[in-house]
Design a protein around this motif. Structure first.
Motif, mmCIF file in Angstrom:
data_model
loop_
_atom_site.group_PDB
_atom_site.id
_atom_site.type_symbol
_atom_site.label_atom_id
_atom_site.label_comp_id
_atom_site.label_asym_id
_atom_site.label_seq_id
_atom_site.Cartn_x
_atom_site.Cartn_y
_atom_site.Cartn_z
ATOM 1 N N VAL A 93 -38.871 47.953 -14.743
ATOM 2 C CA VAL A 93 -39.771 47.949 -13.593
ATOM 3 C C VAL A 93 -39.410 49.098 -12.660
ATOM 4 N N LEU A 94 -40.427 49.838 -12.251
ATOM 5 C CA LEU A 94 -40.227 50.902 -11.267
ATOM 6 C C LEU A 94 -41.091 50.594 -10.060
ATOM 7 N N VAL A 95 -40.491 50.648 -8.884
ATOM 8 C CA VAL A 95 -41.223 50.450 -7.635
ATOM 9 C C VAL A 95 -41.230 51.785 -6.910
ATOM 10 N N ILE A 96 -42.424 52.300 -6.641
ATOM 11 C CA ILE A 96 -42.490 53.551 -5.890
ATOM 12 C C ILE A 96 -43.318 53.365 -4.619
ATOM 13 N N ALA A 97 -42.975 54.123 -3.615
ATOM 14 C CA ALA A 97 -43.704 54.133 -2.342
ATOM 15 C C ALA A 97 -43.469 55.489 -1.697
ATOM 16 N N THR A 98 -44.307 55.847 -0.738
ATOM 17 C CA THR A 98 -44.131 57.155 -0.096
ATOM 18 C C THR A 98 -42.764 57.228 0.579
ATOM 19 N N LYS A 99 -42.394 56.153 1.240
ATOM 20 C CA LYS A 99 -41.065 56.125 1.852
ATOM 21 C C LYS A 99 -40.127 55.381 0.900
ATOM 22 N N PHE A 100 -39.017 56.012 0.564
ATOM 23 C CA PHE A 100 -38.051 55.409 -0.347
ATOM 24 C C PHE A 100 -37.639 54.006 0.131
ATOM 25 N N ASN A 101 -37.465 53.859 1.448
ATOM 26 C CA ASN A 101 -37.038 52.567 1.998
ATOM 27 C C ASN A 101 -38.025 51.435 1.735
ATOM 28 N N THR A 102 -39.313 51.765 1.699
ATOM 29 C CA THR A 102 -40.334 50.751 1.402
ATOM 30 C C THR A 102 -40.140 50.233 -0.026
ATOM 31 N N ALA A 103 -39.902 51.146 -0.957
ATOM 32 C CA ALA A 103 -39.661 50.764 -2.357
ATOM 33 C C ALA A 103 -38.345 49.995 -2.478
ATOM 34 N N ALA A 104 -37.314 50.492 -1.794
ATOM 35 C CA ALA A 104 -35.994 49.852 -1.849
ATOM 36 C C ALA A 104 -36.052 48.437 -1.290
ATOM 37 N N ASN A 105 -36.888 48.244 -0.278
ATOM 38 C CA ASN A 105 -37.028 46.921 0.339
ATOM 39 C C ASN A 105 -37.632 45.913 -0.637
ATOM 40 N N LEU A 106 -38.578 46.352 -1.452
ATOM 41 C CA LEU A 106 -39.172 45.455 -2.434
ATOM 42 C C LEU A 106 -38.136 45.071 -3.494
ATOM 43 N N VAL A 107 -37.323 46.027 -3.906
ATOM 44 C CA VAL A 107 -36.245 45.751 -4.867
ATOM 45 C C VAL A 107 -35.273 44.734 -4.261
ATOM 46 N N LYS A 108 -34.984 44.909 -2.983
ATOM 47 C CA LYS A 108 -34.081 43.987 -2.268
ATOM 48 C C LYS A 108 -34.649 42.559 -2.263
ATOM 49 N N LYS A 109 -35.963 42.450 -2.082
ATOM 50 C CA LYS A 109 -36.630 41.133 -2.102
ATOM 51 C C LYS A 109 -36.499 40.479 -3.475
ATOM 52 N N VAL A 110 -36.685 41.277 -4.538
ATOM 53 C CA VAL A 110 -36.566 40.759 -5.913
ATOM 54 C C VAL A 110 -35.151 40.209 -6.127
ATOM 55 N N ALA A 144 -35.940 51.528 -7.478
ATOM 56 C CA ALA A 144 -36.814 52.016 -6.414
ATOM 57 C C ALA A 144 -36.842 53.531 -6.461
ATOM 58 N N SER A 145 -37.989 54.100 -6.110
ATOM 59 C CA SER A 145 -38.103 55.557 -6.063
ATOM 60 C C SER A 145 -39.134 55.933 -5.012
ATOM 61 N N SER A 146 -39.000 57.127 -4.448
ATOM 62 C CA SER A 146 -40.065 57.611 -3.580
ATOM 63 C C SER A 146 -41.069 58.321 -4.469
ATOM 64 N N THR A 147 -42.235 58.592 -3.934
ATOM 65 C CA THR A 147 -43.309 59.156 -4.744
ATOM 66 C C THR A 147 -43.207 60.672 -4.866
ATOM 67 N N SER A 148 -42.054 61.142 -5.303
ATOM 68 C CA SER A 148 -41.946 62.565 -5.616
ATOM 69 C C SER A 148 -42.755 62.794 -6.890
ATOM 70 N N GLY A 149 -43.075 64.026 -7.166
ATOM 71 C CA GLY A 149 -43.946 64.325 -8.306
ATOM 72 C C GLY A 149 -43.491 63.778 -9.636
#
Length: 173
Positions: A93-110, A144-149
């Motif tokens: 599973v990969l969670v991406i968001a524009t802000k890395f912290n937003t993605a990291a927060n979802l991983v933290k919830k899981v 978690a990842s930010s939405t880099s290319g």
């Protein structure tokens, strides 16, 4: 359908694990706990629209959710991911968001949902644990990842969660 009695027989445990593995909604409603800003750790009780969303996740490969804020969609997504990772082997599973912290927060919830399950239901354990990724003993993993290319470019993903996709540049590509 309240929580199971405190002391379960091996047979009841097996039956319950199978039931949870078949129905993400049952698993979440019965065993998932989430952190409420005021009340602390509370049972995750699904609203009808969240139950419908879980069914959509199961029935359709692609889901785009246009929503207002504060509907618990990130939380239900995290709970679904927790279910998927616990009850399915080798899920990536990969969670991406524009802000890395937003993605990291979802991983933290899981991770928090898995951590607060009853001991007998933890059929997979966290083997490798980093702040923004972890791997379970059944081979399932999340990152978690930010939405880099190049986010997730070379990985074979089982599930991609794009949080706040409206703000992701070049998503059409």
């Amino acid at each position: 359908e309240g929580p199971m009695p405190i002391k379960l027989t091996k047979q009841e445990i097996m039956k319950e694990i199978v039931r949870c593995g078949k129905k993400p909604g049952y698993f979440i409603n019965t065993y998932a706990k989430i952190t409420h800003p005021m009340k602390g750790l509370i049972p995750f009780k699904l609203y009808d629209f969240q139950n419908e969303l879980l069914e959509e996740f199961e029935d359709h490969r692609f889901n785009v959710i246009l929503k207002a804020r504060q509907l618990g969609i990130s939380t239900i997504s995290a709970a679904y991911v927790a279910w998927l990772m616990m009850f399915r082997r080798e899920k990536n599973v990969l969670v991406i968001a524009t802000k890395f912290n937003t993605a990291a927060n979802l991983v933290k919830k899981v991770k928090a949902i898995i951590k607060h399950l009853p001991e007998w239901l933890k059929i997979s354990t966290v083997d490798i644990d980093n702040r923004t990724s972890f791997v379970l003993s059944n081979g399932s993993q999340i990152k978690a990842s930010s939405t880099s290319g190049d986010a997730g470019r070379s990985e074979a993903l089982s599930l991609l969660v794009i949080d706040e996709a409206a703000h992701v540049e070049g998503l059409d590509d």
